[in-house]
Write a protein that holds these residues in place. Structure first.
Motif, PDB file in Angstrom:
ATOM      1  N   PRO A 186       0.819  -1.219   0.000  1.00 11.71           N
ATOM      2  CA  PRO A 186       0.000   0.000   0.000  1.00 11.71           C
ATOM      3  C   PRO A 186       0.848   1.262   0.000  1.00 11.71           C
ATOM      4  N   PRO A 187       0.261   2.380  -0.422  1.00 14.19           N
ATOM      5  CA  PRO A 187       0.987   3.658  -0.426  1.00 14.19           C
ATOM      6  C   PRO A 187       1.188   4.185   0.981  1.00 14.19           C
ATOM      7  N   ARG A 188       2.010   5.220   1.079  1.00 17.05           N
ATOM      8  CA  ARG A 188       2.359   5.799   2.375  1.00 17.05           C
ATOM      9  C   ARG A 188       1.132   6.280   3.150  1.00 17.05           C
ATOM     10  N   THR A 189       0.090   6.708   2.444  1.00 14.42           N
ATOM     11  CA  THR A 189      -1.095   7.256   3.096  1.00 14.42           C
ATOM     12  C   THR A 189      -2.018   6.179   3.659  1.00 14.42           C
ATOM     13  N   SER A 190      -1.769   4.939   3.343  1.00 13.30           N
ATOM     14  CA  SER A 190      -2.655   3.863   3.781  1.00 13.30           C
ATOM     15  C   SER A 190      -2.370   3.478   5.233  1.00 13.30           C
ATOM     16  N   PRO A 191      -3.418   3.267   6.042  1.00 12.65           N
ATOM     17  CA  PRO A 191      -3.174   2.794   7.412  1.00 12.65           C
ATOM     18  C   PRO A 191      -2.509   1.423   7.436  1.00 12.65           C
ATOM     19  N   HIS A 192      -2.754   0.594   6.415  1.00 16.09           N
ATOM     20  CA  HIS A 192      -2.108  -0.723   6.365  1.00 16.09           C
ATOM     21  C   HIS A 192      -0.599  -0.581   6.205  1.00 16.09           C
ATOM     22  N   ARG A 193      -0.172   0.449   5.484  1.00 11.51           N
ATOM     23  CA  ARG A 193       1.271   0.700   5.350  1.00 11.51           C
ATOM     24  C   ARG A 193       1.865   1.009   6.732  1.00 11.51           C
ATOM     25  N   GLY A 194       1.167   1.812   7.510  1.00  7.34           N
ATOM     26  CA  GLY A 194       1.648   2.143   8.849  1.00  7.34           C
ATOM     27  C   GLY A 194       1.747   0.919   9.737  1.00  7.34           C
ATOM     28  N   VAL A 195       0.763   0.033   9.653  1.00 10.60           N
ATOM     29  CA  VAL A 195       0.792  -1.188  10.451  1.00 10.60           C
ATOM     30  C   VAL A 195       1.970  -2.065  10.029  1.00 10.60           C
ATOM     31  N   PHE A 196       2.200  -2.188   8.725  1.00 12.75           N
ATOM     32  CA  PHE A 196       3.324  -2.983   8.230  1.00 12.75           C
ATOM     33  C   PHE A 196       4.653  -2.422   8.731  1.00 12.75           C
ATOM     34  N   MET A 197       4.795  -1.100   8.648  1.00 12.50           N
ATOM     35  CA  MET A 197       6.042  -0.490   9.107  1.00 12.50           C
ATOM     36  C   MET A 197       6.232  -0.706  10.599  1.00 12.50           C
ATOM     37  N   ASP A 198       5.169  -0.565  11.368  1.00 13.70           N
ATOM     38  CA  ASP A 198       5.256  -0.727  12.821  1.00 13.70           C
ATOM     39  C   ASP A 198       5.598  -2.158  13.213  1.00 13.70           C
ATOM     40  N   LEU A 199       4.921  -3.125  12.588  1.00 11.95           N
ATOM     41  CA  LEU A 199       4.992  -4.500  13.069  1.00 11.95           C
ATOM     42  C   LEU A 199       6.108  -5.319  12.446  1.00 11.95           C
ATOM     43  N   ILE A 200       6.586  -4.924  11.270  1.00 17.67           N
ATOM     44  CA  ILE A 200       7.637  -5.712  10.621  1.00 17.67           C
ATOM     45  C   ILE A 200       8.909  -4.903  10.394  1.00 17.67           C
ATOM     46  N   MET A 201       8.782  -3.718   9.823  1.00 17.67           N
ATOM     47  CA  MET A 201       9.983  -2.983   9.438  1.00 17.67           C
ATOM     48  C   MET A 201      10.659  -2.275  10.604  1.00 17.67           C
ATOM     49  N   THR A 202       9.929  -1.972  11.665  1.00 15.88           N
ATOM     50  CA  THR A 202      10.549  -1.354  12.837  1.00 15.88           C
ATOM     51  C   THR A 202      11.111  -2.456  13.727  1.00 15.88           C
ATOM     52  N   PRO A 203      12.396  -2.445  14.022  1.00 20.36           N
ATOM     53  CA  PRO A 203      12.968  -3.486  14.890  1.00 20.36           C
ATOM     54  C   PRO A 203      12.269  -3.529  16.234  1.00 20.36           C
ATOM     55  N   LYS A 204      12.221  -4.721  16.835  1.00 17.55           N
ATOM     56  CA  LYS A 204      11.524  -4.895  18.115  1.00 17.55           C
ATOM     57  C   LYS A 204      12.080  -3.974  19.191  1.00 17.55           C
ATOM     58  N   ALA A 205      13.391  -3.730  19.176  1.00 17.73           N
ATOM     59  CA  ALA A 205      13.986  -2.869  20.196  1.00 17.73           C
ATOM     60  C   ALA A 205      13.396  -1.470  20.136  1.00 17.73           C
ATOM     61  N   LYS A 206      13.161  -0.977  18.908  1.00 16.21           N
ATOM     62  CA  LYS A 206      12.583   0.352  18.767  1.00 16.21           C
ATOM     63  C   LYS A 206      11.116   0.351  19.175  1.00 16.21           C
ATOM     64  N   ARG A 207      10.397  -0.757  18.865  1.00 15.02           N
ATOM     65  CA  ARG A 207       8.993  -0.824  19.256  1.00 15.02           C
ATOM     66  C   ARG A 207       8.858  -0.819  20.774  1.00 15.02           C
ATOM     67  N   SER A 208       9.741  -1.544  21.469  1.00 15.95           N
ATOM     68  CA  SER A 208       9.648  -1.607  22.921  1.00 15.95           C
ATOM     69  C   SER A 208       9.979  -0.269  23.550  1.00 15.95           C
ATOM     70  N   ALA A 209      10.762   0.559  22.831  1.00 19.23           N
ATOM     71  CA  ALA A 209      11.060   1.898  23.318  1.00 19.23           C
ATOM     72  C   ALA A 209      10.003   2.904  22.886  1.00 19.23           C
ATOM     73  N   LYS A 210       8.907   2.401  22.308  1.00 15.90           N
ATOM     74  CA  LYS A 210       7.769   3.236  21.899  1.00 15.90           C
ATOM     75  C   LYS A 210       8.190   4.263  20.853  1.00 15.90           C
ATOM     76  N   ALA A 211       8.954   3.802  19.838  1.00 11.10           N
ATOM     77  CA  ALA A 211       9.334   4.691  18.743  1.00 11.10           C
ATOM     78  C   ALA A 211       8.072   5.221  18.076  1.00 11.10           C
ATOM     79  N   PRO A 212       8.002   6.538  17.761  1.00 13.14           N
ATOM     80  CA  PRO A 212       6.782   7.094  17.188  1.00 13.14           C
ATOM     81  C   PRO A 212       6.476   6.574  15.798  1.00 13.14           C
ATOM     82  N   GLU A 213       7.471   6.176  15.050  1.00  4.15           N
ATOM     83  CA  GLU A 213       7.220   5.657  13.701  1.00  4.15           C
ATOM     84  C   GLU A 213       8.428   4.842  13.258  1.00  4.15           C
ATOM     85  N   ALA A 214       8.235   4.077  12.222  1.00  2.00           N
ATOM     86  CA  ALA A 214       9.320   3.222  11.746  1.00  2.00           C
ATOM     87  C   ALA A 214      10.500   4.061  11.280  1.00  2.00           C
ATOM     88  N   ALA A 215      11.694   3.575  11.605  1.00  5.21           N
ATOM     89  CA  ALA A 215      12.895   4.301  11.229  1.00  5.21           C
ATOM     90  C   ALA A 215      13.391   3.897   9.863  1.00  5.21           C
TER      91      ALA A 215
END
Length: 348
Positions: A186-215
């Motif tokens: 999906p494109p950047r504007t899609s909420p599914h893109r945000g979920v994908f970035m959060d759950l797969i592309m953002t490393p777990k260490a960053k997620r546990s530190a409550k990173a605001p968005e995928a790096a």
């Protein structure tokens, strides 16, 4: 003139007026110290105020609109602040100037719960369902299992030495197919893109530190291909290339199992059960927390929570499932109803 006597001493009327104002102010301070403001007691605000996670925003908004249509109450004000910022606003105090509800992509943290307690806030937890992202391919292709790290290596815009060098899945791991990497998403504007970035592309260490968005940005060299919608054209494109993958919401993949097979992640295929028990990694529970002290002072608050948690919204086939929400399992819904009995009306 202008003076009265009490206990044999003169009292200035101006002093009495000033003293009255001071005592009135002290009364307001005392009410605030107890976690209640005069505005809330007087029913100063008639519109429900919801803050919290951006990915829960479309769900909370859709429920707000349905609640307005069904009840005639003013449409709740829904804001997307992020889970962390939402909890800070929610736990800042009680009364009309503070939010009634916070939505979140995780359970409340210990420090956030402590901040709420310090201000006399008793949050009522309502788990509304799950989100999950699925990589899938045509049923005409061979089955595939990937790890989150392999997906990150395949799709990250940059590798360790600059531009991503991987062209074949086997470039990443010899055990993977000797096939070109091609992923439709999906494109950047899609909420599914945000979920994908959060759950797969953002490393777990960053997620546990409550990173605001995928790096990590996705590559733009033709390996990752943006598609506008999850529709039949995407399915046709995957059928034409059985080795290509698509990024989908779990519900969409489940609705199209005759054409789409899910890619296992760490050896676990996505299912309602594996998402609920946490075995399928790219998933998360979604919550809302409502202030117990606001339930009787903000008109319609109980009803709004019942709407978003109800079968019509978040049950099987509910209108929120079309926006990516995965319903709770029946046993979870029963446990939630028992936990909130007496606080919230029975979900519709």
């Amino acid at each position: 003139m202008g003076r009265e006597r009490r206990s044999g001493k003169p009292v200035d009327k101006r002093y009495r007026r000033t003293q009255g104002r001071v005592l009135g102010a002290l009364a307001v301070v005392c009410l605030a110290g107890l976690g209640v403001t005069a505005g809330a007691l007087a029913g100063e605000r008639e519109r429900i105020n919801v803050v919290g996670a951006a990915t829960v925003f479309p769900l909370a908004l859709a429920s707000a609109e349905a609640f307005h249509v069904k009840t005639g109450h003013k449409t709740p004000l829904v804001e997307a602040n992020g889970s962390g910022a939402g909890f800070r606003l929610f736990c800042a105090g009680l009364g009309a100037e503070h939010p009634d509800i916070v939505t979140a992509e995780r359970a409340i943290a210990a420090d956030e719960a402590a901040a709420c307690r310090q201000r006399g806030i008793s949050p009522v937890e309502v788990k509304i369902g799950y989100q999950a992202v699925v990589l899938a391919k045509s049923q005409r292709g061979a089955a595939l299992s990937l790890t989150p790290q392999q997906i990150q290596l395949a799709l990250a815009a940059e590798g360790a030495g600059g531009d991503n060098p991987y062209k074949l899945w086997s470039d990443i791991d010899f055990a993977l197919p000797v096939k070109p990497i091609e992923v439709l998403g999906p494109p950047r504007t899609s909420p599914h893109r945000g979920v994908f970035m959060d759950l797969i592309m953002t490393p777990k260490a960053k997620r546990s530190a409550k990173a605001p968005e995928a790096a990590t940005a996705l590559r733009d060299d033709g390996v990752f291909i943006q598609v506008a919608t999850e529709d039949r054209q995407v399915l046709d494109r995957l059928d034409r290339n059985p080795d290509a993958l698509g990024i989908f919401a779990f519900n969409f993949q489940q609705d199209n199992t005759e054409r789409l097979q899910a890619v296992a992640v760490d050896g676990v295929a996505p299912s309602a059960a594996s998402i609920a028990d946490g075995r399928y990694g790219p998933s998360r529970a979604l919550y809302l927390y409502v202030k117990r002290q606001h339930l009787d002072s903000i008109p319609g608050l109980r009803g709004y929570v019942a709407e978003i948690a109800g079968e019509a919204a978040s049950g099987t086939g509910g209108y929120l499932t079309r926006r990516g929400l995965i319903p709770l399992l029946p046993a979870e819904r029963a446990a939630r109803a028992e936990a909130t009995a007496g606080l919230l009306p029975a979900p519709n």
